[in-house]
Design a protein around this motif. Structure first.
Motif, short mmCIF file in Angstrom:
data_model
loop_
_atom_site.label_atom_id
_atom_site.label_comp_id
_atom_site.label_asym_id
_atom_site.label_seq_id
_atom_site.Cartn_x
_atom_site.Cartn_y
_atom_site.Cartn_z
N ILE A 1 -8.21 -5.22 -6.97
CA ILE A 1 -7.77 -4.02 -6.15
C ILE A 1 -9.03 -3.54 -5.30
O ILE A 1 -10.04 -3.80 -5.71
CB ILE A 1 -7.35 -3.16 -7.46
CG1 ILE A 1 -8.36 -2.71 -8.19
CG2 ILE A 1 -6.10 -3.44 -8.02
CD1 ILE A 1 -8.01 -1.70 -9.31
N ARG B 1 9.49 9.21 -18.59
CA ARG B 1 10.27 10.62 -17.78
C ARG B 1 11.72 9.83 -17.38
O ARG B 1 12.57 10.61 -17.62
CB ARG B 1 9.39 10.95 -16.67
CG ARG B 1 9.99 11.78 -15.87
CD ARG B 1 8.77 12.22 -14.90
NE ARG B 1 9.03 12.94 -13.73
CZ ARG B 1 9.04 12.87 -12.52
NH1 ARG B 1 9.39 11.64 -12.02
NH2 ARG B 1 9.50 13.67 -11.74
N ALA C 1 -2.63 10.56 -4.56
CA ALA C 1 -0.88 10.02 -4.67
C ALA C 1 -0.79 9.03 -5.56
O ALA C 1 -0.98 7.98 -4.92
CB ALA C 1 0.02 10.22 -3.48
N GLY C 2 -0.36 9.08 -6.81
CA GLY C 2 0.26 7.83 -7.53
C GLY C 2 1.49 8.10 -8.22
O GLY C 2 2.36 7.52 -7.58
N MET D 1 -2.68 -2.65 -17.57
CA MET D 1 -1.24 -2.52 -16.94
C MET D 1 -0.15 -1.44 -17.57
O MET D 1 0.83 -1.33 -17.08
CB MET D 1 -0.45 -3.95 -17.54
CG MET D 1 -0.95 -5.18 -16.69
SD MET D 1 -0.78 -5.29 -14.91
CE MET D 1 -2.52 -4.94 -14.56
N GLY E 1 0.97 -1.17 0.07
CA GLY E 1 0.04 -0.14 0.03
C GLY E 1 0.88 1.39 -0.15
O GLY E 1 1.35 1.87 1.01
N LEU E 2 1.16 1.79 -1.37
CA LEU E 2 1.81 3.15 -1.43
C LEU E 2 0.77 3.90 -1.94
O LEU E 2 0.54 5.26 -1.22
CB LEU E 2 2.92 2.94 -2.12
CG LEU E 2 4.04 4.11 -2.42
CD1 LEU E 2 4.42 4.59 -0.98
CD2 LEU E 2 4.98 3.79 -3.22
N ILE F 1 -0.61 1.37 -16.68
CA ILE F 1 -1.07 2.37 -15.41
C ILE F 1 0.08 1.87 -14.13
O ILE F 1 0.76 2.75 -13.62
CB ILE F 1 -2.45 2.62 -14.84
CG1 ILE F 1 -3.11 3.06 -16.18
CG2 ILE F 1 -2.57 3.45 -13.76
CD1 ILE F 1 -3.01 4.37 -16.70
N PRO F 2 -0.31 0.69 -13.42
CA PRO F 2 0.43 0.64 -12.30
C PRO F 2 2.09 0.23 -12.43
O PRO F 2 2.31 0.14 -13.44
CB PRO F 2 -0.34 -0.57 -11.96
CG PRO F 2 -0.89 -1.27 -13.11
CD PRO F 2 -1.14 -0.21 -14.12
N ASP F 3 2.63 0.51 -11.22
CA ASP F 3 3.99 0.22 -11.16
C ASP F 3 4.82 1.09 -11.98
O ASP F 3 5.84 0.89 -12.79
CB ASP F 3 4.36 -1.26 -11.76
CG ASP F 3 5.48 -1.89 -10.89
OD1 ASP F 3 5.82 -1.10 -10.01
OD2 ASP F 3 5.77 -3.03 -11.24
N GLN G 1 -5.21 3.56 -1.85
CA GLN G 1 -6.41 3.21 -3.09
C GLN G 1 -5.44 2.61 -4.13
O GLN G 1 -4.23 2.72 -4.18
CB GLN G 1 -6.91 4.50 -3.63
CG GLN G 1 -7.83 4.57 -4.78
CD GLN G 1 -8.62 5.65 -4.68
OE1 GLN G 1 -9.21 6.31 -3.91
NE2 GLN G 1 -8.39 6.40 -5.78
N TRP G 2 -6.39 1.68 -4.93
CA TRP G 2 -5.77 0.74 -5.96
C TRP G 2 -4.99 -0.30 -5.60
O TRP G 2 -4.16 -0.83 -6.31
CB TRP G 2 -5.19 1.66 -6.84
CG TRP G 2 -5.43 2.96 -7.35
CD1 TRP G 2 -5.03 4.38 -7.18
CD2 TRP G 2 -6.44 3.31 -8.32
NE1 TRP G 2 -5.64 5.03 -7.74
CE2 TRP G 2 -6.58 4.60 -8.46
CE3 TRP G 2 -7.54 2.40 -9.05
CZ2 TRP G 2 -7.69 5.23 -9.26
CZ3 TRP G 2 -8.57 2.98 -9.88
CH2 TRP G 2 -8.39 4.34 -9.84
N ILE H 1 5.46 8.03 -16.96
CA ILE H 1 6.53 7.97 -15.86
C ILE H 1 7.73 7.44 -16.32
O ILE H 1 8.74 7.79 -16.03
CB ILE H 1 6.01 7.58 -14.80
CG1 ILE H 1 4.89 8.51 -13.98
CG2 ILE H 1 6.98 7.27 -13.72
CD1 ILE H 1 5.52 10.27 -13.74
N ILE I 1 -12.64 -2.32 -12.47
CA ILE I 1 -12.08 -1.18 -13.62
C ILE I 1 -12.66 -1.98 -14.99
O ILE I 1 -12.50 -3.39 -15.28
CB ILE I 1 -10.65 -1.28 -13.43
CG1 ILE I 1 -9.75 -2.29 -13.42
CG2 ILE I 1 -10.31 -0.17 -12.44
CD1 ILE I 1 -8.42 -2.35 -13.59
#
Ligand SMILES: Cc1cc2nc3c(=O)[nH]c(=O)nc-3n(C[C@H](O)[C@H](O)[C@H](O)COP(=O)(O)OP(=O)(O)OC[C@H]3O[C@@H](n4cnc5c(N)ncnc54)[C@H](O)[C@@H]3O)c2cc1C
Length: 411
Positions: free
Chosen positions: A236, A398, A154-155, A386, A148-149, A388-390, A179-180, A395, A228
């Protein structure tokens, strides 16, 4: 995938894994076909897996643990098989390419992400005595974990979390929400990250600490699942902590150094997820090639229409590039290289391109491609999610750009 890139022992584990799945897991799937035929019978009205599905998943985890597959990627120091990135890439890819998407009972056989189930590398940060009390049930597959982060605000930007842990004698008191969280609604233990030093945190220099939490403790609750992309239920969910009291011995790593803990195993996790997506994409392309040979329009197989050939060739191009990147990156990590840009490139390319492959393969199938029956749409939805997560695709890019600017091209 070029098998000659993989040592013989990894290829042999792959053969045993597929044999195990066919002999031990597929019969369980077949015997419970009525449950898995529809999400209406898999989930209850709140979007949770029904107790019957949860029990079957546990059964599969425990069978896989007994056979040695469930913990094969876990760190050796806590009793795992210690298999590295190359094995993770090959075995996750193979399982997905063999089984295809939408196989609820196949997924618990191996643990591609080091965060939700099994012998997570994060457990190496836990006090040895505390760990010894919980490890056997985690390793056997009886009990599961979540990580849980992320939070509602905050994602991508971790330094926007609000969950707070305040020291009170020998305990910490945690208040906030997450969340998530994958497996959050079902987990027996949660690895929770909270602000412990607001000043360090405000300067983005740390101030976050990780905690190992028993989800049956007072103050911990599951708010809901988050279905989702048209699903009727979810793995999730949203978690809430209301004065959750955690003994200091249950801390994960040093105070204020939680981000280092959270990042442990990120590379292997991203590679495992990427390999799963690309294995599924290969499965989809095999289906599309076979269908194109037998489906006829205008008096000939659609495989003879150039527009369909383009869909197949473009998918092959994505697949070949992705598989080659996966192997190259895994080899770099095996050699102990940092491979920061490479891992981000793999995660971004494999998740994005596998989603493109599913889209094209559905198109090759015409209306049939949209049906639930063929499972292509399940793969499409999975690979889409997939991205989106991790770390989202943006990102990852970036990270790549920053590394290119700082270090030049490293591959
Ligand atoms: C299926 C699923 C499972 C998940 N499992 C877990 C889990 O187990 N544990 C956990 O802690 N979290 C989990 N997450 C959360 C996941 O890590 C976050 O959703 C992800 O980090 C993105 O955060 P966000 O959704 O808040 O989007 P945001 O961070 O709000 O981003 C929104 C958009 O802006 C873009 N963006 C943001 N910042 C930048 C930037 N600097 N440059 C360019 N683009 C940017 C993003 O790419 C995205 O397109 C899961 C999410 C999903 C969908």
């Amino acid at each position: 995938m070029n098998l000659s890139s993989f040592p013989e022992d990894i290829v042999q584990i792959g053969e045993s894994l597929i044999r195990f799945v066919e002999q031990e897991i597929v019969p369980i799937e077949t015997a419970n076909k009525a449950i898995f035929a529809s999400e209406r019978t898999m989930f209850d009205e709140t979007g949770r897996f029904t107790p019957a599905v949860e029990a079957l998943k546990r059964d599969v985890r425990m069978k896989s643990a007994e056979a040695g597959f469930y913990t094969m990627f876990g760190p050796e120091e806590i009793g795992g098989g210690g298999l590295g990135p190359l094995a993770s890439v090959y075995l996750n890819w193979l399982l997905s390419a063999h089984c295809g998407p939408g196989r609820t009972l196949i997924h618990p056989v191996v643990v591609p992400s080091p965060f939700t189930n099994g012998l997570s590398p994060l457990l190496t940060f836990l006090d040895a005595d505390v760990r010894a009390g919980h490890l056997p049930q985690i390793a056997s597959g009886e009990k599961t974990l979540c990580f849980g982060l992320s939070e509602p605000d905050a994602g991508s930007d971790v330094f926007s979390i609000k969950t707070r842990a305040v020291r009170d004698g020998d305990d910490w008191v945690i208040t906030g929400s997450k969340q998530w969280i994958t497996n959050g609604p079902y987990a027996d233990y949660a690895m929770v990250f909270a602000i412990t030093d607001p000043e360090l945190f405000a300067q983005r220099k740390g101030g976050i600490t990780g905690f190992f939490v028993d989800t049956s403790w007072a103050g911990f609750s599951v708010v809901s699942t988050i279905p989702i992309m048209g699903h009727l239920g979810a793995e999730i969910g949203i978690l809430a902590f209301d004065g959750l009291r955690v003994p200091d011995r249950y801390r994960l790593g040093a105070v204020d150094q939680g981000l280092k803990v959270a990042l442990k195993g990120v590379n292997t996790g991203r590679l495992g997820m990427s390999a799963t997506c690309i294995g599924l994409a290969r499965w989809a392309l095999v289906q599309a090639i076979e269908y194109a040979k037998v489906r006829k329009t205008f008096g000939r197989p659609i495989a003879e229409h150039q527009a369909v050939q383009m869909l197949l060739a473009e998918s092959a191009s994505d697949l070949y590039a992705a598989e080659t990147m996966l192997v190259d990156c895994a080899l770099r990590l095996e050699r102990g290289e940092r491979a920061l840009a490479e891992t981000s490139l793999v995660k971004q390319h494999c998740t994005d391109s596998s989603n493109r492959v599913f889209d094209r393969c559905m198109q090759v199938h015409g209306g049939m491609g949209l049906t639930n029956e063929l499972r292509l749409e399940q793969g499409y939805r999975f690979t889409r999610s997939m991205r989106i997560p991790d770390g989202t695709s943006e990102i990852q890019k970036r990270t790549v750009a920053r590394d290119l600017i700082a270090n030049g091209i490293t591959f």
